[in-house]
Design an enzyme around this catalytic site. Structure first.
Site, PDB file in Angstrom:
ATOM      1  CG  ASP A  12      -1.948   1.148   1.135  1.00 41.91           C
ATOM      2  OD1 ASP A  12      -2.669   1.222   0.124  1.00 41.91           O
ATOM      3  OD2 ASP A  12      -2.015   1.964   2.067  1.00 41.91           O
ATOM      4  CD  GLU A  14      -1.917   6.160   2.974  1.00 39.42           C
ATOM      5  OE1 GLU A  14      -2.563   7.064   2.379  1.00 39.42           O
ATOM      6  OE2 GLU A  14      -2.433   5.102   3.366  1.00 39.42           O
ATOM      7  CD  GLU A  61      -8.443  18.811  -0.556  1.00 36.19           C
ATOM      8  OE1 GLU A  61      -7.195  18.738  -0.699  1.00 36.19           O
ATOM      9  OE2 GLU A  61      -9.108  19.823  -0.851  1.00 36.19           O
ATOM     10  CG  ASP A 167      -4.392   1.081   5.232  1.00 38.12           C
ATOM     11  OD1 ASP A 167      -4.798   0.954   6.403  1.00 38.12           O
ATOM     12  OD2 ASP A 167      -4.732   2.027   4.505  1.00 38.12           O
TER      13      ASP A 167
END
Length: 243
Positions: A12, A14, A61, A167
């Site tokens: 995963d 980010e 965001e 995650d």
């Protein structure tokens, strides 16, 4: 009896954010990579985890999703500094990624910025999209990581914010559960009940408006629509078109 070694990397990332129009990765950067090694369906503990300095600001965001601040990343290595180690770690493995198009798009983009003629990730790794696998197993159901955790009774209570390593660890458990055999009888019965309720609802609608021609989306159209919503929701934290 087969003695072949199966090496999977559950991965995963980010990022600083994503584009809603055009290539979702262009102009953005990876700021965290989390990867968990699974050999012959066993977690080895040989994980890969790194935070990266993006040389640009994190979108507000995106910060709301993962909580990784610009200041925290100032002293971290760049992607260029870890690229060789990362490639050596994943090379030849099967990458298992939830909504793989998002992360692979970013990885290939980062590799391309190095100007080293590094080929696409899918040329030196097999890529498996666990979201696509889940959709085939549970058509018409929610198949986000949180939804799958609830379905397989996997603890995700620590997942208050998105984090790449956490995650990846959770996804590894989910994927092993998904590919390890049949689900519980309770879940199977729940699915049958929901399907029966759905069929009954459709029948009532047809009787009440028998002269109205109802055109339903095809499976392909639904899958394409859901894939786009998943892409928005995965790294945007929310999706306007979903409750």
């Amino acid at each position: 009896m087969s003695t072949a070694i199966t090496r999977q990397i559950v991965l995963d990332t980010e990022t600083t954010g994503m584009n809603q129009i055009g290539a979702h990765y262009e102009g953005h950067k990876i700021i965290e990579i989390g990867a968990v090694e699974v050999v012959n369906r066993r977690l080895t503990g040989n994980n890969f985890h790194v935070y990266l300095k993006p040389d640009r600001l994190v979108d507000p965001e995106a910060f709301g999703v993962h909580g990784i601040a610009d200041e925290f990343l100032l002293d971290k290595p760049t992607f260029a500094e870890v690229a060789d180690e990362f490639m050596d770690y994943i090379r030849g493995a099967e990458l298992v990624i939830h909504n793989a198009a998002f992360d692979i798009g970013f990885m290939d983009y980062e590799f391309s910025l190095l100007k080293r003629d590094i080929p696409k990730t899918n040329t030196f790794c097999k890529v498996t999209d666990s979201l696509a696998v889940a959709r085939k197993m549970f058509p018409g159901k929610r198949n986000s990581l949180d939804a799958l955790c609830a379905r397989y009774e996997i603890d995700n209570s620590k997942r208050t914010l998105h984090g790449a390593l956490l995650d990846a660890q959770i996804l590894a458990e989910v994927y092993l559960a998904m590919t390890g055999g049949q689900t519980s009888m309770a879940f199977a019965m729940e699915g049958e009940t929901q399907q029966q309720q759905g069929e009954a609802t459709i029948q009532r609608i047809v009787r009440q408006a028998s002269k109205l021609r109802v055109v339903f989306a095809t499976d392909e159209e639904i899958a394409a629509h859901e894939a786009r919503l998943d892409l928005v929701q995965k790294k945007g934290g929310s999706c306007l078109w979903r409750a």
